[in-house]
Design an enzyme around this catalytic site. Structure first.
Site, PDB file in Angstrom:
ATOM      1  N   HIS A  76      46.268  -5.520  42.287  1.00 14.81           N
ATOM      2  CA  HIS A  76      46.015  -4.643  43.437  1.00 14.81           C
ATOM      3  C   HIS A  76      44.544  -4.596  43.821  1.00 14.81           C
ATOM      4  O   HIS A  76      44.201  -4.123  44.908  1.00 14.81           O
ATOM      5  CB  HIS A  76      46.572  -3.231  43.189  1.00 14.81           C
ATOM      6  CG  HIS A  76      45.772  -2.379  42.260  1.00 14.81           C
ATOM      7  ND1 HIS A  76      46.125  -2.157  40.950  1.00 14.81           N
ATOM      8  CD2 HIS A  76      44.643  -1.668  42.458  1.00 14.81           C
ATOM      9  CE1 HIS A  76      45.251  -1.345  40.388  1.00 14.81           C
ATOM     10  NE2 HIS A  76      44.340  -1.030  41.286  1.00 14.81           N
ATOM     11  N   ASP A 124      51.024  -6.292  37.770  1.00 17.69           N
ATOM     12  CA  ASP A 124      49.712  -5.957  38.344  1.00 17.69           C
ATOM     13  C   ASP A 124      48.625  -6.713  37.581  1.00 17.69           C
ATOM     14  O   ASP A 124      47.857  -6.146  36.812  1.00 17.69           O
ATOM     15  CB  ASP A 124      49.486  -4.445  38.275  1.00 17.69           C
ATOM     16  CG  ASP A 124      48.306  -3.991  39.111  1.00 17.69           C
ATOM     17  OD1 ASP A 124      47.740  -4.823  39.853  1.00 17.69           O
ATOM     18  OD2 ASP A 124      47.946  -2.796  39.026  1.00 17.69           O
ATOM     19  N   GLY A 216      38.170   3.346  40.595  1.00 12.50           N
ATOM     20  CA  GLY A 216      37.009   2.520  40.287  1.00 12.50           C
ATOM     21  C   GLY A 216      37.143   1.797  38.971  1.00 12.50           C
ATOM     22  O   GLY A 216      36.393   0.860  38.697  1.00 12.50           O
ATOM     23  N   SER A 218      40.114   0.337  37.951  1.00 11.98           N
ATOM     24  CA  SER A 218      41.186  -0.652  38.049  1.00 11.98           C
ATOM     25  C   SER A 218      40.719  -2.025  37.607  1.00 11.98           C
ATOM     26  O   SER A 218      39.602  -2.453  37.890  1.00 11.98           O
ATOM     27  CB  SER A 218      41.663  -0.776  39.496  1.00 11.98           C
ATOM     28  OG  SER A 218      42.674   0.132  39.776  1.00 11.98           O
ATOM     29  N   GLY A 219      41.653  -2.733  36.967  1.00 11.40           N
ATOM     30  CA  GLY A 219      41.373  -4.101  36.571  1.00 11.40           C
ATOM     31  C   GLY A 219      40.574  -4.232  35.301  1.00 11.40           C
ATOM     32  O   GLY A 219      40.503  -5.314  34.715  1.00 11.40           O
TER      33      GLY A 219
END
Length: 268
Positions: A76, A124, A216, A218-219
Site C-alpha cells: 500500500h 500487503d 508513517g 507502514s512498510g
C-alpha cells in the site's frame, strides 16, 4: 463498525464491515507511538521510502534492505504512480550525517494478489529494485529474513522501528524511533474482542498496549529476536481506526515468512 488505518503517512483506510474506503492524508515526518528514539544506525537495515512532490522528496513509509539492491516494504506504500527514492543509513530526516546513501527506485514489484481496496485481504508486500547496489558498512546492513513458514510464539521479543506518529494525531519528529512490541499469537489476535477474522494467517500481530505503530510506519520492519539475533518477521500494515494504540487492537504486520518463496522468485 470496525475501522482501521493503514500506516503510511499518505493514506488511511477505514473498514466498514470489511469493505474499506480509502482516505488520503498528508502528514509527514512522524514516528512510532510510545517507545524511544533509537540509537543512530542501530537498526542498519531500516530505510526511509520517499516520494517526489515538486522539487522535494518527502518521507512516507519505512522498509527493509534485504539485499544490496533490494528493499522490502508494504504494497500500500507504493501502489500509486510516483517517483520514489530510498534513503539507507538514515536516522534524522532533517539533517545529513554523511552516513546516508540515496538510491533511486528502478522498479516496483507488488504482490499480484494485492488489492488496494481490501488491505484486510493481506498480500500487503512489495519489493523495490534499486537503481544501484547499497554499500554495506557499520551503518548499512541487510535485514535477516526468517525461514519460510516460521511462526514465533506468543510474547516473543520484537521491536517496531520507524518515523511514524508519536500518538494518534500527535506530535511530529524526524528521528527514528523504536518501541517494544511483544508478539501476539494468532489465536489471541483473532479472538472475539480483538481483531477477529480481520487478521489472516498471513499476518502477524504485535503490541496491543501503550506502544504501537502509527501513520508513517507502514512498510517498516517488525524486528524479532530469535536465538540471540534479530530477524525481520513483519512488515507494518495497519492499526485500528479507534486509535493507533487501541486496547486489544495490536499493530498488524504482513508475516514475512509467508512470502519468502514469492520474494525469491522476484529477486532471482
Amino acid at each position: 463498525m470496525l475501522r482501521f488505518l493503514v500506516l503510511t503517512s499518505l493514506a488511511a483506510m477505514v473498514l466498514a464491515e470489511l469493505e474499506p474506503q480509502p482516505r488520503y492524508l498528508e502528514d509527514n515526518f512522524e514516528r512510532v507511538v510510545g517507545g524511544e528514539v533509537a540509537k543512530p544506525n542501530s537498526w542498519p537495515w531500516q530505510i526511509s521510502l520517499q516520494y517526489k512532490s515538486g522539487s522535494r522528496y518527502y518521507h512516507t513509509c519505512g522498509g527493509t534492505l534485504i539485499e544490496r539492491g533490494w528493499v522490502m516494504t508494504a504494497a500500500h506504500c507504493v501502489d500509486s504512480s510516483r517517483t520514489w527514492r530510498v534513503i539507507i543509513g538514515e536516522h534524522d530526516l532533517n539533517s545529513n550525517s554523511g552516513r546516508e546513501q540515496i538510491k533511486e527506485v528502478a522498479q516496483v514489484y507488488i504482490h499480484p494478489r494485492w488489492d488496494s481496496g481490501r488491505v484486510s485481504n493481506g498480500y500487503d508486500i512489495a519489493l523495490l529494485r534499486l537503481s544501484s547496489a547499497a554499500t554495506l558498512n557499520s551503518y548499512v546492513q541487510l535485514g535477516s529474513l526468517p525461514p519460510s513458514g516460521q511462526i514465533l510464539p506468543h510474547n516473543n521479543l520484537c521491536y517496531i522501528t520507524g518515523w511514524g506518529r508519536t500518538s494518534t494525531g500527535g506530535s511530529l519528529s524526524a528521528q527514528l524511533k523504536q518501541a517494544y512490541l511483544p508478539l501476539v499469537d494468532h489465536k489471541t489476535c483473532t479472538s472475539y474482542g480483538w481483531w477477529g477474522s480481520t487478521v489472516k494467517n498471513t499476518m502477524v500481530c504485535a503490541g496491543g498496549g501503550a506502544e504501537s505503530g502509527c501513520n508513517g510506519d507502514s512498510g517498516g520492519p517488525l524486528n524479532c529476536m530469535v536465538n540471540g539475533k534479530y530477524y525481520v518477521h513483519g512488515i507494518a500494515s495497519f492499526v485500528s481506526g479507534l486509535g493507533c494504540n487501541a486496547a486489544k487492537k495490536p499493530t498488524v504486520f504482513t508475516r514475512v515468512s509467508a512470502y519468502i518463496e514469492w520474494m525469491d522468485s522476484i529477486m532471482m
